[in-house]
Design an enzyme around this catalytic site. Structure first.
Site, short mmCIF file in Angstrom:
data_model
loop_
_atom_site.label_atom_id
_atom_site.label_comp_id
_atom_site.label_asym_id
_atom_site.label_seq_id
_atom_site.Cartn_x
_atom_site.Cartn_y
_atom_site.Cartn_z
N ASP A 225 -66.04 -39.28 9.72
CA ASP A 225 -67.45 -39.60 9.57
C ASP A 225 -68.08 -38.76 8.47
OD1 ASP A 225 -69.88 -40.88 10.78
OD2 ASP A 225 -70.46 -38.79 11.02
N GLU A 286 -64.97 -42.23 5.71
CA GLU A 286 -66.23 -42.91 5.45
C GLU A 286 -66.86 -42.11 4.31
OE1 GLU A 286 -70.59 -43.90 7.31
OE2 GLU A 286 -69.68 -41.96 7.51
#
Ligand code: GLC
Length: 559
Positions: A225, A286
């Site tokens: 993330d 990401e």
């Protein structure tokens, strides 16, 4: 349980590229947002037992792996991206034993499991952050985060001008135990998500252990993330936002709190941990960054294997897609990485809604009154875009519900919305809840089999979804679900061909071959396109009559 996927019955490699190619190079991965997938216990929130009970749907698609959005204990200030314990499961979702069963059941079906690793920040309820608040300025507890004195005579101004990705200052002032205003702490996202300081040895060592904890339990990969946020320029200098009052993280290089070169050392360390394990554990970033070149730095051989291609996701529906594809393939080739295509996620406007708007590049969540969407046009294009994505070399991610063509739900009442983007913008931005509405499985009214009848799901489902349930689409071979299943079956042949070769075409037509026998034609123009006769249609997103491909349609051809 075994941590070796081959022992769990999984092939060590798919065998589709070469017999030794790692599985993730051309895998199709299905994103599950566990809160919204399937609820087994009737509390209106999805859970792991619900997901286990619906794994057959996932295997029926023909995907290779699952990516499960955060499942950890969390106060849910940001849908679970605020983790308070990295070694457990949120009680609403179940317990660690359920995660073990899920991993085993997925492996038994030949599906790999990727989990989410949220390491830029913890929850403000994490024991480390609580200890930091209770400890004095300058203490070891505070050095795991970014605590700083404020500017101004009484420290009343934030330490610098950084803006949070969710709007407003990236700093929040603390209150000392005696009630006086204290130091400030940094949060790239919501105040409930304090940033960890990755120059801290404690932080590095702790996450090595967390990675091993999940690899030991058998997970096949981690989705990282907010990867570019994980390093900051030392000294935390002011950012030059060029007069913008918003974050614009991806649009420029040189931002002192985004895509700072120091991140790469962290990922080299994580790769070394992943290499301790067999079975090709994959790390997927990401990473919304300024250019394909910047992205390729994350994909050097000793760093992460894959990274989502946000340039593709953000591109307008039109001829510009070709340049995005070319730049992606060229930049990835410089580091020997495979591309990772994606068209939707729990963070983005649903594909059908985006592609039905005038401005199809507007993935930023916008006010529906300002950007109306034509559902028929959006669905036509979403079908075509999905076939395009699945024809490209590399791996692809499908977000739950996109296989049904679910639209973005625009009319969720304000008091039911949960996304901090909505609340922090005081309702000016709709936020991401519209993409997180629970899955419709069957039946003709909510909750459509998502939860027990009579129970209201955590976000309301539109009554119009009766035509978009898994059961309804299952019965209709021309549905989006039918298209996705057929395409994934055929894709195995496409994926066996490593290269892509453009064929001569008008700019508004994308026409490429994969090897000698497979070809993909995308008609982005407003007029029909005639397909070459020696090729026969293997699958098409819209009916091809008399060899003519209508506008906003994709066909896969073979010979
Ligand atoms: C990622 C997640 C998003 C979350 C943010 C902060 O972008 O996908 O949902 O809000 O990181 O963790």
């Amino acid at each position: 349980m075994s941590s070796d996927p081959s022992a769990a019955g999984l092939p060590r490699a798919t065998g589709r590229l070469t017999s030794t190619a790692p599985w993730w190079r051309d895998a199709v991965v299905y994103e599950v947002y566990p809160r919204s997938f399937a609820d087994s216990d009737g509390d209106g929130t999805g859970d792991l037992a619900g997901l286990i009970g619906r794994l057959d749907h996932v295997t029926s698609l023909g995907v290779d792996a699952l990516w499960i959005a955060p499942w950890y204990p969390s106060p849910m200030a940001d849908g679970g991206y605020d983790v308070s314990d990295y070694r457990d499961i949120h009680p609403d979702f179940g317990a660690l034993a359920d995660a073990d069963v899920l991993i085993a059941e997925a492996h038994r079906r030949g599906l790999r499991v990727i989990t989410d690793m949220v390491a830029n920040h913890t929850s403000a309820e994490h024991p480390w952050f609580r200890a930091a608040l209770a400890a004095a300025p300058g203490s070891a507890e505070r050095t795991r985060y970014f605590f700083r004195d404020g500017r101004g005579e009484h420290g009343e101004l934030p330490p610098n001008n950084w803006i949070s990705a969710f709007g407003a200052s990236a700093w929040t002032r603390t209150t000392d135990p005696d009630g006086h205003p204290g130091q400030w702490y940094l949060h790239t996202f919501a105040p409930e998500q304090p940033d960890l300081d990755w120059s801290s040895d404690d932080v590095r060592a702790e996450f090595d252990g967390i990675l091993r904890f999940w690899f030991d339990r058998g997970v096949d990969g981690l989705r990282i993330d907010a990867a570019p946020a994980m390093a900051k320029v030392p000294g935390l200098p002011d950012a030059d936002y060029g007069g913008q009052a918003y974050f614009a993280s991806a649009e420029w290089v040189g931002n002192p709190h985004w895509d700072v070169d120091g991140v790469h050392e962290i990922f080299r360390r994580w790769r070394a941990v992943a290499r301790e394990y067999d079975g090709d554990r994959v790390l997927v970033a990401e990473a919304v960054v300024a250019s394909p070149q910047r992205l390729s730095l994350y994909l050097r051989p000793d760093e992460l294997q894959t990274a989502f291609n946000f340039a593709f996701l953000k591109a307008a529906w039109g001829p510009g897609l070709r340049a995005v594809i070319d730049e992606t393939l060229a930049s990835h080739a410089t580091v020997g990485a495979s591309a990772t295509w994606v068209l939707g996620s729990h963070d983005e406007t649903r594909l059908v809604t985006r592609l039905g708007r005038d401005d199809t590049a507007a993935v930023h969540l916008v006010d529906p009154a300002l950007a109306p969407s034509d559902p028929a046009l959006g669905t036509r294009r979403a079908r075509a875009a999905t076939l395009l994505m699945l024809a490209l070399p590399g791996s692809a991610y499908l977000y739950q519900g996109d296989e049904l063509g679910l639209p973005f739900v625009e009319d969720i009442p304000g008091e039911l919305r949960q996304d901090p983007v909505y609340h922090r913008s005081h309702g000016a931005l709709p936020g991401r809840d519209g993409s997180r509405v629970p899955m419709p499985w069957a039946g003709d009214r909510p909750p459509f089999g998502f939860t027990v009848d009579g129970v209201t799901p955590w976000l309301p489902q539109p009554a119009s979804w009766r035509d978009l349930t898994v059961a309804a689409e299952d019965a209709d071979p021309t549905s989006m679900l039918g298209l996705v299943r057929d395409a994934l079956r055929l894709r195995r042949r496409f994926a066996a061909e490593p290269s892509l070769t453009w064929q001569p075409s008008a700019a508004s037509v994308l026409d490429f071959t994969r090897g000698e026998h497979h070809r993909c034609v995308v008609n982005l123009s407003p007029t029909p396109v005639r397909l070459d006769p020696p090729w026969s249609v293997a699958i098409a997103s819209a009916p091809v009559r008399d060899g003519v491909l209508p506008p906003d349609a994709t066909a896969w051809l073979s010979r």
